[in-house]
Motif scaffolding. Sequence first.
Motif, PDB file in Angstrom:
ATOM      1  N   LEU A 220       1.046  -1.170   0.117  1.00 34.33           N
ATOM      2  CA  LEU A 220      -0.618  -0.057  -0.232  1.00 34.33           C
ATOM      3  C   LEU A 220       0.485   1.120   0.603  1.00 34.33           C
ATOM      4  N   THR A 221       0.420   1.771  -0.474  1.00 36.12           N
ATOM      5  CA  THR A 221       1.092   3.881  -1.064  1.00 36.12           C
ATOM      6  C   THR A 221       0.101   4.898  -0.448  1.00 36.12           C
ATOM      7  N   VAL A 222       0.491   5.765  -0.926  1.00 33.98           N
ATOM      8  CA  VAL A 222      -0.752   7.063  -0.674  1.00 33.98           C
ATOM      9  C   VAL A 222       0.204   8.495  -1.565  1.00 33.98           C
ATOM     10  N   HIS A 223      -0.617   9.508  -1.255  1.00 33.52           N
ATOM     11  CA  HIS A 223      -0.451  10.299  -1.575  1.00 33.52           C
ATOM     12  C   HIS A 223      -2.062  11.757  -1.176  1.00 33.52           C
ATOM     13  N   LEU A 224      -0.990  11.203   0.417  1.00 32.24           N
ATOM     14  CA  LEU A 224      -1.366  11.857   1.234  1.00 32.24           C
ATOM     15  C   LEU A 224      -0.633  11.931   2.370  1.00 32.24           C
ATOM     16  N   ASP A 225      -1.712  13.173   3.431  1.00 33.02           N
ATOM     17  CA  ASP A 225      -0.696  14.010   4.502  1.00 33.02           C
ATOM     18  C   ASP A 225      -1.055  12.794   5.963  1.00 33.02           C
ATOM     19  N   ALA A 226      -2.075  12.368   5.591  1.00 33.40           N
ATOM     20  CA  ALA A 226      -2.862  11.367   6.449  1.00 33.40           C
ATOM     21  C   ALA A 226      -1.526   9.662   7.290  1.00 33.40           C
ATOM     22  N   LEU A 227      -1.764   9.431   8.168  1.00 34.59           N
ATOM     23  CA  LEU A 227      -1.301   8.206   8.958  1.00 34.59           C
ATOM     24  C   LEU A 227      -1.922   7.325   8.979  1.00 34.59           C
ATOM     25  N   SER A 228      -2.830   7.231   8.840  1.00 31.48           N
ATOM     26  CA  SER A 228      -3.835   6.925   9.235  1.00 31.48           C
ATOM     27  C   SER A 228      -4.169   4.874   8.174  1.00 31.48           C
ATOM     28  N   PRO A 229      -3.754   4.786   6.826  1.00 30.28           N
ATOM     29  CA  PRO A 229      -3.631   4.604   5.774  1.00 30.28           C
ATOM     30  C   PRO A 229      -2.580   3.161   6.740  1.00 30.28           C
ATOM     31  N   TYR A 230      -1.256   3.911   7.000  1.00 35.31           N
ATOM     32  CA  TYR A 230       0.220   3.516   7.642  1.00 35.31           C
ATOM     33  C   TYR A 230      -0.453   2.526   8.839  1.00 35.31           C
ATOM     34  N   GLU A 231      -1.180   3.302   9.492  1.00 36.15           N
ATOM     35  CA  GLU A 231      -1.667   2.085  10.687  1.00 36.15           C
ATOM     36  C   GLU A 231      -2.252   1.479  10.812  1.00 36.15           C
ATOM     37  N   ILE A 232      -3.105   1.268   9.223  1.00 34.48           N
ATOM     38  CA  ILE A 232      -4.298   0.356   9.162  1.00 34.48           C
ATOM     39  C   ILE A 232      -3.408  -0.649   8.512  1.00 34.48           C
ATOM     40  N   ALA A 233      -2.460  -0.878   7.201  1.00 30.22           N
ATOM     41  CA  ALA A 233      -1.671  -1.522   7.013  1.00 30.22           C
ATOM     42  C   ALA A 233      -0.470  -2.600   7.645  1.00 30.22           C
ATOM     43  N   ASP A 234       0.115  -1.587   8.613  1.00 26.26           N
ATOM     44  CA  ASP A 234       1.165  -2.248   9.585  1.00 26.26           C
ATOM     45  C   ASP A 234      -0.072  -3.383  10.208  1.00 26.26           C
ATOM     46  N   GLU A 235      -1.272  -3.113  10.821  1.00 27.93           N
ATOM     47  CA  GLU A 235      -1.866  -3.674  11.666  1.00 27.93           C
ATOM     48  C   GLU A 235      -2.740  -4.767  11.194  1.00 27.93           C
ATOM     49  N   LYS A 236      -2.342  -4.707   9.640  1.00 32.86           N
ATOM     50  CA  LYS A 236      -3.028  -6.245   9.045  1.00 32.86           C
ATOM     51  C   LYS A 236      -1.550  -7.018   8.287  1.00 32.86           C
ATOM     52  N   GLY A 237      -0.810  -5.842   8.364  1.00 30.25           N
ATOM     53  CA  GLY A 237       0.335  -7.063   7.960  1.00 30.25           C
ATOM     54  C   GLY A 237       0.959  -6.676   6.154  1.00 30.25           C
ATOM     55  N   ILE A 238       0.081  -5.275   5.885  1.00 31.06           N
ATOM     56  CA  ILE A 238       0.687  -5.650   4.150  1.00 31.06           C
ATOM     57  C   ILE A 238       1.839  -3.941   4.112  1.00 31.06           C
ATOM     58  N   TRP A 239       2.614  -4.565   3.505  1.00 27.10           N
ATOM     59  CA  TRP A 239       3.949  -3.846   3.555  1.00 27.10           C
ATOM     60  C   TRP A 239       3.546  -2.777   3.535  1.00 27.10           C
ATOM     61  N   ILE A 240       4.444  -1.120   3.795  1.00 20.97           N
ATOM     62  CA  ILE A 240       4.028   0.518   3.027  1.00 20.97           C
ATOM     63  C   ILE A 240       4.798   0.782   2.696  1.00 20.97           C
ATOM     64  N   VAL A 241       4.541   1.531   1.356  1.00 22.69           N
ATOM     65  CA  VAL A 241       5.772   2.432   1.275  1.00 22.69           C
ATOM     66  C   VAL A 241       4.766   3.701   1.214  1.00 22.69           C
ATOM     67  N   GLY A 242       5.841   4.684   1.937  1.00 19.97           N
ATOM     68  CA  GLY A 242       5.312   5.926   2.764  1.00 19.97           C
ATOM     69  C   GLY A 242       5.175   7.215   1.807  1.00 19.97           C
ATOM     70  N   TYR A 243       5.479   8.181   2.110  1.00 25.35           N
ATOM     71  CA  TYR A 243       5.222   9.607   1.309  1.00 25.35           C
ATOM     72  C   TYR A 243       5.581  10.591   2.738  1.00 25.35           C
ATOM     73  N   ASN A 244       6.456  11.392   1.694  1.00 26.86           N
ATOM     74  CA  ASN A 244       6.675  12.877   2.748  1.00 26.86           C
ATOM     75  C   ASN A 244       8.076  13.012   3.506  1.00 26.86           C
TER      76      ASN A 244
END
Length: 369
Positions: A220-244
């Motif tokens: 999962l990746t984002v073009h957002l400032d919000a961090l909730s997608p990271y938190e959800i992905a982390d809880e579900k064991g999904i790899w995170i590509v961040g931003y900023n």
Amino acid sequence: MIRWLITLSIVVSAIIVAVIVVYDYDSDGKDSRKNVCVAMIMRGVCNDHSWNESHCKAIEKVAQRLNLKVAYYENTPPDSTAYNNMEKAIADGAEIVIANSFDFGAAAMSVAKKHPKVKFLHAAGVRSGANLLTYYGRIYQIRYLSGIVAGLKTKTNEIGYLASFKISEVVRGLDAFALGVQKVNPQAKVFVNWTHSWSDESMSAEATHSLLRAHNIDVLTVHLDALSPYEIADEKGIWIVGYNMDNSSYFPNHFLTAPVWHWENFYESRIRDILSGNFVSGRSWLGMESGVVDLAPLSAHVDEEISKKVAHEREMLAKNRYDVFWGPIVDSHGNVRVEKGECISDEDLLEHFDWYVKGVYDGIKSQKY
């Protein structure tokens, strides 16, 4: 005697000029002038671990070097509040106004015209003026590299992308990421869902859950400032590509990398220009060579083969061997949008990017745009 006096006069004049030139800087290279005020007009807050923090940390570094006084106007909505905050900042002595969101364009243009002696810097903007410079980085180059990481890391071939608004900046980044994915994994699909907000945590969380319910996403990746997608992905064991910013320390179990900003490499040189009377308006769009955009260090979850591939592509981009949007490029409907050997112009990339490359799908409807 006369020649000697003329020579002495020239030498003394040169010394005086040299003293004037270096007077403003001490032995550590710090600007000795005091109380030059910079106002930072922001959509969010300085400690968001995202877009706004990248600007705040940068201007703090520059402020130490140049002895600036910085005033922060956090949580400024892009309505009359933006105008009012800019006017207040100038009334309080700001000589430089930084507007760090695309949404502040109209306010920055209007207020800049009223205050020609004040210099304005507008991030992610597309319009400039006599005392207004718009600036951004070619972060799409880094999104392309992060897409390579995602394309090689996925096992399900279903990658999620949370995006804010359908503007050129965001669509351009989405497509660049998808081109990176396609470069190394043509079978992978990028499913996008739109939040219609830069930083609303609840809206971003809802959009993330909807996307994950619809598809078997494992990156999962984002073009957002919000961090909730990271938190959800982390809880579900999904790899995170961040931003900023590099948020690997907050999500050590699943963070892979992130396109990141080093705004100090822009702010210091431009503010020095302003202080020395050498301000140049217009549009500044900075690539990898500027140091403004970069890829966060690849985490331990990224294996050596992926790292080698990213390093190779990074070197090619850094040396201007090619750019992300060199053709041939096919859109999501199978039409050739960029012919082989051609490249999309900067104007179209900045202002007219409204189509989607092959491999991008609507995250909820499961159909191509």
